[in-house]
Design an enzyme around this catalytic site. Structure first.
Site, PDB file in Angstrom:
ATOM      1  N   GLU A  10      16.330 -17.469  68.454  1.00 17.29           N
ATOM      2  CA  GLU A  10      16.279 -16.430  67.416  1.00 17.29           C
ATOM      3  C   GLU A  10      16.156 -17.060  66.025  1.00 17.29           C
ATOM      4  OE1 GLU A  10      18.926 -13.063  67.946  1.00 17.29           O
ATOM      5  OE2 GLU A  10      19.482 -13.199  65.832  1.00 17.29           O
ATOM      6  N   ASP A 102      22.777  -3.730  61.446  1.00 15.88           N
ATOM      7  CA  ASP A 102      23.978  -3.755  60.612  1.00 15.88           C
ATOM      8  C   ASP A 102      23.768  -2.755  59.503  1.00 15.88           C
ATOM      9  OD1 ASP A 102      25.592  -5.567  61.947  1.00 15.88           O
ATOM     10  OD2 ASP A 102      24.427  -7.256  61.182  1.00 15.88           O
TER      11      ASP A 102
HETATM   12  P1  FAD Z   1      24.576   0.487  69.118  1.00 20.89           P
HETATM   13  O1  FAD Z   1      24.439   0.082  70.518  1.00 20.89           O
HETATM   14  O2  FAD Z   1      23.878   1.710  68.681  1.00 20.89           O
HETATM   15  O3  FAD Z   1      26.091   0.697  68.773  1.00 20.89           O
HETATM   16  C1  FAD Z   1      27.033  -0.268  68.464  1.00 20.89           C
HETATM   17  C2  FAD Z   1      28.421   0.351  68.627  1.00 20.89           C
HETATM   18  O4  FAD Z   1      28.491   1.607  67.938  1.00 20.89           O
HETATM   19  C3  FAD Z   1      28.742   0.654  70.071  1.00 20.89           C
HETATM   20  O5  FAD Z   1      29.285  -0.436  70.718  1.00 20.89           O
HETATM   21  C4  FAD Z   1      29.692   1.793  69.922  1.00 20.89           C
HETATM   22  O6  FAD Z   1      30.953   1.291  69.681  1.00 20.89           O
HETATM   23  C5  FAD Z   1      29.174   2.532  68.749  1.00 20.89           C
HETATM   24  N1  FAD Z   1      28.284   3.633  69.156  1.00 20.89           N
HETATM   25  C6  FAD Z   1      27.055   3.583  69.650  1.00 20.89           C
HETATM   26  N2  FAD Z   1      26.562   4.809  69.873  1.00 20.89           N
HETATM   27  C7  FAD Z   1      27.527   5.666  69.490  1.00 20.89           C
HETATM   28  C8  FAD Z   1      27.647   7.075  69.484  1.00 20.89           C
HETATM   29  N3  FAD Z   1      26.671   7.870  69.917  1.00 20.89           N
HETATM   30  N4  FAD Z   1      28.801   7.617  69.036  1.00 20.89           N
HETATM   31  C9  FAD Z   1      29.817   6.850  68.623  1.00 20.89           C
HETATM   32  N5  FAD Z   1      29.766   5.500  68.642  1.00 20.89           N
HETATM   33  C10 FAD Z   1      28.644   4.921  69.043  1.00 20.89           C
HETATM   34  N6  FAD Z   1      21.570  -6.637  63.211  1.00 20.89           N
HETATM   35  C11 FAD Z   1      20.573  -6.475  62.309  1.00 20.89           C
HETATM   36  O7  FAD Z   1      20.773  -5.800  61.288  1.00 20.89           O
HETATM   37  N7  FAD Z   1      19.343  -7.052  62.508  1.00 20.89           N
HETATM   38  C12 FAD Z   1      19.048  -7.777  63.626  1.00 20.89           C
HETATM   39  O8  FAD Z   1      17.932  -8.268  63.780  1.00 20.89           O
HETATM   40  C13 FAD Z   1      20.071  -7.961  64.592  1.00 20.89           C
HETATM   41  N8  FAD Z   1      19.865  -8.648  65.748  1.00 20.89           N
HETATM   42  C14 FAD Z   1      20.833  -8.722  66.708  1.00 20.89           C
HETATM   43  C15 FAD Z   1      20.553  -9.349  67.927  1.00 20.89           C
HETATM   44  C16 FAD Z   1      21.515  -9.413  68.923  1.00 20.89           C
HETATM   45  C17 FAD Z   1      21.179 -10.082  70.232  1.00 20.89           C
HETATM   46  C18 FAD Z   1      22.812  -8.859  68.700  1.00 20.89           C
HETATM   47  C19 FAD Z   1      23.871  -8.962  69.750  1.00 20.89           C
HETATM   48  C20 FAD Z   1      23.098  -8.231  67.496  1.00 20.89           C
HETATM   49  C21 FAD Z   1      22.117  -8.147  66.493  1.00 20.89           C
HETATM   50  N9  FAD Z   1      22.355  -7.482  65.286  1.00 20.89           N
HETATM   51  C22 FAD Z   1      21.346  -7.353  64.351  1.00 20.89           C
HETATM   52  C23 FAD Z   1      23.663  -6.896  64.998  1.00 20.89           C
HETATM   53  C24 FAD Z   1      23.710  -5.405  65.392  1.00 20.89           C
HETATM   54  O9  FAD Z   1      22.732  -4.673  64.700  1.00 20.89           O
HETATM   55  C25 FAD Z   1      25.093  -4.905  65.029  1.00 20.89           C
HETATM   56  O10 FAD Z   1      26.049  -5.425  65.913  1.00 20.89           O
HETATM   57  C26 FAD Z   1      25.202  -3.410  64.910  1.00 20.89           C
HETATM   58  O11 FAD Z   1      26.442  -3.119  64.260  1.00 20.89           O
HETATM   59  C27 FAD Z   1      25.170  -2.677  66.245  1.00 20.89           C
HETATM   60  O12 FAD Z   1      23.927  -2.673  66.783  1.00 20.89           O
HETATM   61  P2  FAD Z   1      23.677  -2.186  68.299  1.00 20.89           P
HETATM   62  O13 FAD Z   1      22.229  -2.202  68.514  1.00 20.89           O
HETATM   63  O14 FAD Z   1      24.548  -2.924  69.222  1.00 20.89           O
HETATM   64  O15 FAD Z   1      24.193  -0.695  68.122  1.00 20.89           O
END
Ligand code: FAD
Length: 277
Positions: A10, A102
């Protein structure tokens, strides 16, 4: 030792064309010697790196690499996302890492209106099976979750929305991954779950990052790194050894791949991959 599974690396998008050139011709070229399955490029909160991510992906593809953009719901609306999907398809992208992203500060009132599940649905609705879609997973539980069970439930929903696989947040304890795999198996989540590995080059950096994303830096590790904190080379040497052992344990647990958060550097990641070869 078990054979090393596929690896991926990454990057974050460099600020300018010079940085992009250095990343592609130097860092990516060196890491390409390890024959990764793909390079991925992050997407900044609120669309702040929209052009940078796209340009970095285009440069990597032009240099002959398989490159996967990260996309996030962030502040992009449906039309922006559809435009990006079409653009990436035209560039020859075959894999997307789909995230909520984020959240920019001040966005919290609308925190869960946009989530990764909605993005996966939109990708499938608009692009069908054009892309392999990866989502994020959290062996140590996402900091926004009320608990591990709720986090797993949301993870399952993203997978059911059409994700082909997941990449985990980084962690420094193999037990966290093993326990997560067991919980996923019980919840009938069967997609490949690739552990994320983040080499450490500074104690201060890893603590700051981990505080934000909810990754645990175990007490013993913090103490060891504190002793080494004035010596970057010793810190890197120690973490290369430690993460190589962690990688061996993850492979023994059946990890279907290893994803490295390179922070746009190649040295430590290369040494770990060579130790695991
Ligand atoms: P989601 O899966 O949508 O949700 C995260 C959390 O929110 C869930 O665990 C849950 O607790 C809660 N949640 C989800 N849906 C709901 C709902 N309907 N109601 C209530 N609660 C809910 N960030 C960036 O900004 N840019 C990037 O390029 C980036 N790359 C990443 C790559 C990897 C491999 C990983 C692991 C993380 C990355 N992140 C990145 C960080 C990520 O965007 C953050 O952790 C963010 O806060 C959550 O994203 P997610 O896609 O896991 O979210």
């Amino acid at each position: 030792m078990s054979a090393r599974p596929p690896i991926s690396f990454e990057f974050f998008p460099p600020r300018d064309a010079g940085g992009r050139e250095r990343l592609v011709t130097n860092v990516a070229q060196k890491l390409a010697l390890l024959e990764p399955e793909f390079f991925s490029v992050t997407y900044g909160a609120g669309g702040s790196t929209r052009d940078g991510t796209r340009q970095t992906i285009a440069s990597l593809i032009e240099a002959g690499h398989n490159a996967a953009p990260h996309m996030s719901m962030g502040v992009d609306d449906r039309a922006d996302i559809i435009k990006m999907l079409d653009d990436y398809a035209a560039l020859g992208v075959t894999r997307i890492v789909a995230l909520r992203g984020d959240q920019p500060s001040g966005f919290s009132a609308n925190r869960f209106a946009n989530n990764a599940e909605a993005l996966v649905r939109l990708i499938r609705e608009h692009s069908g099976d054009r892309f392999q879609v990866e989502v994020a997973a959290y062996p140590e539980t996402h900091p926004d979750a009320k608990g591990a069970a709720q986090d797993l439930e949301f993870f399952k929903r993203k997978v059911e929305a059409g994700a082909n696989g997941a990449i985990t947040q980084y962690f420094y304890t193999a037990d966290a991954y093993e326990d997560f795999l067991n919980r996923c198996a019980k919840a009938a989540i069967t997609v490949p779950i690739v552990p994320g590995i983040m080499p450490i080059t500074s104690l201060e950096g890893v603590l700051r990052f981990s505080e934000k994303c909810g990754a645990d830096v175990p007490r013993w590790l913090r103490y060891v790194l504190t002793d080494l904190q004035d010596d970057e080379q010793a810190t890197v040497d120690f973490t290369v050894e430690y993460l190589s052992r962690l990688g061996e344990r993850l492979i023994a647990l059946g990890a279907p791949g290893l994803h490295f958060y390179t922070l746009n550097r190649w040295g430590a990641t290369t040494r770990i991959c060579q130790n695991l070869a």
